[in-house]
Design a protein around this motif. Sequence first.
Motif, PDB file in Angstrom:
ATOM      1  N   TYR A  71       9.523 -28.070  -4.111  1.00  0.00           N
ATOM      2  CA  TYR A  71      10.377 -29.066  -4.848  1.00  0.00           C
ATOM      3  C   TYR A  71      11.754 -28.540  -5.131  1.00  0.00           C
ATOM      4  O   TYR A  71      11.733 -27.520  -5.202  1.00  0.00           O
ATOM      5  CB  TYR A  71       9.607 -29.997  -5.743  1.00  0.00           C
ATOM      6  CG  TYR A  71       9.176 -28.796  -7.008  1.00  0.00           C
ATOM      7  CD1 TYR A  71       8.011 -28.078  -6.873  1.00  0.00           C
ATOM      8  CD2 TYR A  71      10.011 -28.727  -8.168  1.00  0.00           C
ATOM      9  CE1 TYR A  71       7.800 -27.231  -7.754  1.00  0.00           C
ATOM     10  CE2 TYR A  71       9.413 -27.687  -9.135  1.00  0.00           C
ATOM     11  CZ  TYR A  71       8.479 -26.905  -8.992  1.00  0.00           C
ATOM     12  OH  TYR A  71       8.090 -26.106  -9.974  1.00  0.00           O
ATOM     13  N   THR A  73      14.356 -28.544  -8.303  1.00  0.00           N
ATOM     14  CA  THR A  73      14.790 -29.113  -9.959  1.00  0.00           C
ATOM     15  C   THR A  73      16.209 -28.951 -10.058  1.00  0.00           C
ATOM     16  O   THR A  73      16.833 -27.844  -9.817  1.00  0.00           O
ATOM     17  CB  THR A  73      14.030 -28.049 -10.810  1.00  0.00           C
ATOM     18  OG1 THR A  73      12.516 -28.076 -10.451  1.00  0.00           O
ATOM     19  CG2 THR A  73      14.190 -28.667 -12.244  1.00  0.00           C
ATOM     20  N   ILE A  75      19.150 -28.302 -12.355  1.00  0.00           N
ATOM     21  CA  ILE A  75      18.971 -27.193 -13.428  1.00  0.00           C
ATOM     22  C   ILE A  75      19.606 -28.141 -14.750  1.00  0.00           C
ATOM     23  O   ILE A  75      19.151 -27.984 -15.947  1.00  0.00           O
ATOM     24  CB  ILE A  75      19.767 -26.240 -13.173  1.00  0.00           C
ATOM     25  CG1 ILE A  75      18.952 -25.444 -12.052  1.00  0.00           C
ATOM     26  CG2 ILE A  75      20.082 -25.403 -14.423  1.00  0.00           C
ATOM     27  CD1 ILE A  75      19.632 -24.163 -11.687  1.00  0.00           C
ATOM     28  N   THR A  77      19.659 -31.561 -15.316  1.00  0.00           N
ATOM     29  CA  THR A  77      18.832 -33.019 -15.950  1.00  0.00           C
ATOM     30  C   THR A  77      17.221 -32.748 -15.621  1.00  0.00           C
ATOM     31  O   THR A  77      16.430 -33.548 -16.436  1.00  0.00           O
ATOM     32  CB  THR A  77      18.973 -34.023 -14.928  1.00  0.00           C
ATOM     33  OG1 THR A  77      18.495 -33.741 -13.692  1.00  0.00           O
ATOM     34  CG2 THR A  77      20.626 -34.418 -14.688  1.00  0.00           C
ATOM     35  N   GLY A  78      16.745 -31.564 -14.887  1.00  0.00           N
ATOM     36  CA  GLY A  78      15.375 -31.464 -14.834  1.00  0.00           C
ATOM     37  C   GLY A  78      14.753 -32.328 -13.901  1.00  0.00           C
ATOM     38  O   GLY A  78      13.353 -32.299 -13.786  1.00  0.00           O
ATOM     39  N   VAL A  80      13.276 -33.917 -10.542  1.00  0.00           N
ATOM     40  CA  VAL A  80      12.616 -33.129  -9.393  1.00  0.00           C
ATOM     41  C   VAL A  80      12.935 -33.696  -8.273  1.00  0.00           C
ATOM     42  O   VAL A  80      12.574 -35.253  -8.069  1.00  0.00           O
ATOM     43  CB  VAL A  80      11.108 -33.089  -9.767  1.00  0.00           C
ATOM     44  CG1 VAL A  80      10.170 -32.846  -8.623  1.00  0.00           C
ATOM     45  CG2 VAL A  80      10.817 -32.088 -10.881  1.00  0.00           C
ATOM     46  N   LEU A  82      11.757 -34.056  -3.793  1.00  0.00           N
ATOM     47  CA  LEU A  82      10.765 -33.454  -2.952  1.00  0.00           C
ATOM     48  C   LEU A  82      11.180 -33.488  -1.415  1.00  0.00           C
ATOM     49  O   LEU A  82      12.005 -34.390  -1.038  1.00  0.00           O
ATOM     50  CB  LEU A  82       9.542 -34.544  -2.897  1.00  0.00           C
ATOM     51  CG  LEU A  82       8.860 -34.581  -4.484  1.00  0.00           C
ATOM     52  CD1 LEU A  82       7.979 -35.908  -4.261  1.00  0.00           C
ATOM     53  CD2 LEU A  82       8.145 -33.341  -4.798  1.00  0.00           C
ATOM     54  N   ASN A 264      17.864 -20.084  -7.319  1.00  0.00           N
ATOM     55  CA  ASN A 264      18.658 -21.020  -7.648  1.00  0.00           C
ATOM     56  C   ASN A 264      20.000 -21.066  -6.543  1.00  0.00           C
ATOM     57  O   ASN A 264      20.461 -20.212  -6.143  1.00  0.00           O
ATOM     58  CB  ASN A 264      19.451 -20.190  -9.027  1.00  0.00           C
ATOM     59  CG  ASN A 264      20.419 -21.091  -9.675  1.00  0.00           C
ATOM     60  OD1 ASN A 264      20.649 -22.313  -9.427  1.00  0.00           O
ATOM     61  ND2 ASN A 264      20.369 -20.850 -11.079  1.00  0.00           N
ATOM     62  N   ALA A 269      17.435 -25.792  -8.389  1.00  0.00           N
ATOM     63  CA  ALA A 269      16.594 -24.423  -8.358  1.00  0.00           C
ATOM     64  C   ALA A 269      15.500 -24.970  -7.316  1.00  0.00           C
ATOM     65  O   ALA A 269      14.851 -26.065  -7.311  1.00  0.00           O
ATOM     66  CB  ALA A 269      15.779 -24.180  -9.621  1.00  0.00           C
ATOM     67  N   GLU A 271      12.024 -24.553  -5.741  1.00  0.00           N
ATOM     68  CA  GLU A 271      10.840 -23.633  -5.924  1.00  0.00           C
ATOM     69  C   GLU A 271       9.921 -23.915  -4.550  1.00  0.00           C
ATOM     70  O   GLU A 271       9.890 -24.736  -3.878  1.00  0.00           O
ATOM     71  CB  GLU A 271      10.068 -24.548  -6.817  1.00  0.00           C
ATOM     72  CG  GLU A 271      10.815 -25.245  -8.170  1.00  0.00           C
ATOM     73  CD  GLU A 271      11.260 -24.194  -9.066  1.00  0.00           C
ATOM     74  OE1 GLU A 271      10.669 -22.917  -9.033  1.00  0.00           O
ATOM     75  OE2 GLU A 271      12.312 -24.356  -9.808  1.00  0.00           O
TER      76      GLU A 271
ATOM     77  N   CYS B   9       3.706 -33.910  -9.832  1.00  0.00           N
ATOM     78  CA  CYS B   9       4.656 -35.113  -9.369  1.00  0.00           C
ATOM     79  C   CYS B   9       4.125 -35.417  -8.012  1.00  0.00           C
ATOM     80  O   CYS B   9       3.972 -34.361  -7.266  1.00  0.00           O
ATOM     81  CB  CYS B   9       5.989 -34.468  -9.432  1.00  0.00           C
ATOM     82  SG  CYS B   9       7.350 -35.363  -8.968  1.00  0.00           S
ATOM     83  N   ILE B  15       3.491 -29.223  -8.884  1.00  0.00           N
ATOM     84  CA  ILE B  15       4.788 -29.331  -9.427  1.00  0.00           C
ATOM     85  C   ILE B  15       4.692 -29.698 -10.911  1.00  0.00           C
ATOM     86  O   ILE B  15       3.933 -30.844 -11.348  1.00  0.00           O
ATOM     87  CB  ILE B  15       5.281 -30.918  -8.723  1.00  0.00           C
ATOM     88  CG1 ILE B  15       5.569 -30.207  -7.014  1.00  0.00           C
ATOM     89  CG2 ILE B  15       6.564 -31.189  -9.150  1.00  0.00           C
ATOM     90  CD1 ILE B  15       6.050 -31.424  -6.280  1.00  0.00           C
ATOM     91  N   SER B  18       8.607 -32.164 -16.530  1.00  0.00           N
ATOM     92  CA  SER B  18       9.680 -31.626 -17.346  1.00  0.00           C
ATOM     93  C   SER B  18       9.501 -31.867 -18.930  1.00  0.00           C
ATOM     94  O   SER B  18       9.148 -33.107 -18.923  1.00  0.00           O
ATOM     95  CB  SER B  18      10.871 -32.388 -16.663  1.00  0.00           C
ATOM     96  OG  SER B  18      12.163 -32.075 -17.562  1.00  0.00           O
ATOM     97  N   ALA B  58      13.431 -23.444 -14.414  1.00  0.00           N
ATOM     98  CA  ALA B  58      14.190 -23.583 -13.068  1.00  0.00           C
ATOM     99  C   ALA B  58      15.041 -22.599 -12.536  1.00  0.00           C
ATOM    100  O   ALA B  58      15.809 -22.160 -13.376  1.00  0.00           O
ATOM    101  CB  ALA B  58      14.736 -24.957 -12.899  1.00  0.00           C
ATOM    102  N   GLY B  59      14.781 -21.911 -11.490  1.00  0.00           N
ATOM    103  CA  GLY B  59      15.470 -20.733 -10.961  1.00  0.00           C
ATOM    104  C   GLY B  59      15.334 -19.345 -11.528  1.00  0.00           C
ATOM    105  O   GLY B  59      15.626 -18.531 -10.800  1.00  0.00           O
ATOM    106  N   ARG B  97      15.348 -27.632 -21.437  1.00  0.00           N
ATOM    107  CA  ARG B  97      14.089 -28.140 -20.531  1.00  0.00           C
ATOM    108  C   ARG B  97      13.682 -26.836 -19.967  1.00  0.00           C
ATOM    109  O   ARG B  97      14.100 -25.866 -19.575  1.00  0.00           O
ATOM    110  CB  ARG B  97      15.003 -28.977 -19.593  1.00  0.00           C
ATOM    111  CG  ARG B  97      15.556 -30.347 -19.870  1.00  0.00           C
ATOM    112  CD  ARG B  97      14.276 -31.212 -20.258  1.00  0.00           C
ATOM    113  NE  ARG B  97      14.688 -32.610 -20.693  1.00  0.00           N
ATOM    114  CZ  ARG B  97      15.039 -33.543 -19.786  1.00  0.00           C
ATOM    115  NH1 ARG B  97      14.779 -33.318 -18.506  1.00  0.00           N
ATOM    116  NH2 ARG B  97      15.383 -34.746 -20.223  1.00  0.00           N
TER     117      ARG B  97
END
Lengths: 346, 279
Positions: A71, A73, A75, A77-78, A80, A82, A264, A269, A271, B9, B15, B18, B58-59, B97
Amino acid sequence: MDKNTKLIQKTALPDALAALLPDYRVFAPAGENERLAFTRIDAQNAFALCLSGTPLMPPKELLFPRSETLYGTDIKTGDVSLPQTAGPTAVFGVRPCDAHGIANLDCAFLEKGYVDSAYAARREALTLIVLACAQIPYETCFCDSMGGGPAGSEGADVLLTETEDGSALVAAFLTGKGRAVKALWAAAGLLSDTGADATTKSANPAKAPPPCNLRISKDKGLAAKIAAAFDDPMWARFSEACLGCGTCSFVCPTCYCFDLDSENRGGTAEEFRCWDCCMFSDYSRMAGGHNPRPTKKERLRNRYLHKLAYFDERYGRTLCVGCGRCIGKCPAGLDIAAVIEWGGTL
Amino acid sequence: MTLTHGCGCAGNPLIPKSCTILKITEETPDVKTFRLRAADGTKPFAPMPGQLAMISLAGVGEAMFSVTAQGDDWIESSIKRVGELTEALHDAGEGDRLGVRGPYGNHFPASSLKGKNLLFVGGGIGIAPVRSLILYALERRADYGDIDVLYGSRSYADLVFKEDLFENWPGALGTHITVDAGESCWQGHVGFVPAYLEEMAFSPENRACILCGPPIMIKFCLAALEKMGFSKENIITTLEMRMKCGIGKCGRCNIGSKYVCLDGPVFTMAELDELPDEK
């Protein structure tokens, strides 16, 4: 006559692959010698099909890619996102050991608690057209010592076995997915009756598979015996030559350990999941520095015990199908067959 | 049996959900407690005491932590700064977050411990996972017998949860605090946890010991507890291993055929004796 057993001429195989193209992403062994690999087939390259060897890399990666994005993300807004999932996929020319390997992967990814949904979606969409070995591909093959065999059908949706004269294949359509393939091949006029039960002596019987080159004796009590040998000094001996390169895992049709990490890329980001290997020194090392398997002795012992004992305890199966790739490709000559034989003598 | 869990998710257990950092408490120079709530205002999930949460930035990456406390719409994890991810988490601020998935693993046997006296023994950040059961038992005080907490760290500054240790818990349970080396600001007991444990000589009668700390502390505490007459069935611990997936697939947290993320992290010493010595 068994309506789900038919005959297909070898000369018709490019047409057989072409007949699948409208409904599936099709993969089949193509390329020469060392370059032989499961390759995406389209109308142009269906003739490059090569049935005489076994690809070095098993078709495992169609289910469990070397690297895949799980997935993304955002950075800021968070949020997700797919990745898209691939549609129906047919893989032609899978060897029985590799199909047996996929049956093992199914246990790991689909059983005992959580279902791995990325694997499950690809598995559901995958049809396995298995080709029995008319010749044993590697010097190091030992599938018939490991509960499978050169004509084993475990995991197969379609099992193809060469006829005595080598001109055609007997096709057994074993599952619902296999019968969907049969419908397409029948519609293309590629199938004929085997004549196997005719009053005259069978015209096209499937040839009996040859025995493997490497014969080992796998003890029935192997899992318990070898697990009890946890403190045996032989683990240090077995691991002496190991370079920790991970080739054994990379070519293995049943190795499924993976790493998860994050990268990143611009504002997103990614994953991702990628293959990992239990012989790597940082595999079990914790952030504080503690490593429960600090040297190659502990790592190799865990590798073999996972394959030969722990997986058996958990799923009732040995996590080695005897494809022989790791023996043939190990730069240091490590030999799982020798470990299996040793375990039986304990 | 297919397990489901609070997060995920598109039905994918890998997943995360958040979440927002509601509050950060500085416990020690290298431990912070993060209070987390899902971005939609709900509780990320409701773990049993001892269960785990996979927390991600994230990251940067993700790692497994115990859930040390929970409320109506939040969970808390106390995180020691030891590596890349925990460094980045320590740099995060309230309102930031992050991702959370879980709960993972088994939990302390809260129901079968009912009616028993509970002895909690912790060292350093090892108090964090057992605190979930201490708080659980305090909320159901009548269900349990005597509760004692024996806890130590290198110095007074390194004691995690000082508010609980010195304000909230005394009176409700027995607190026995020690530091490794004496210092002018500390009037209490000085010495290592295993020695203090032996000195206290708790009776094993109807008492279970819940133990968590560095491996060397566990080893000597175990010897002390056995000397005091505790059976291995009545000594419970929670293990730490490197984990990636949390769902028993990725391979690395196994001890024998058990996965710490799925079959653990809570084991009795009797159960651990059955597993290969690779902790």
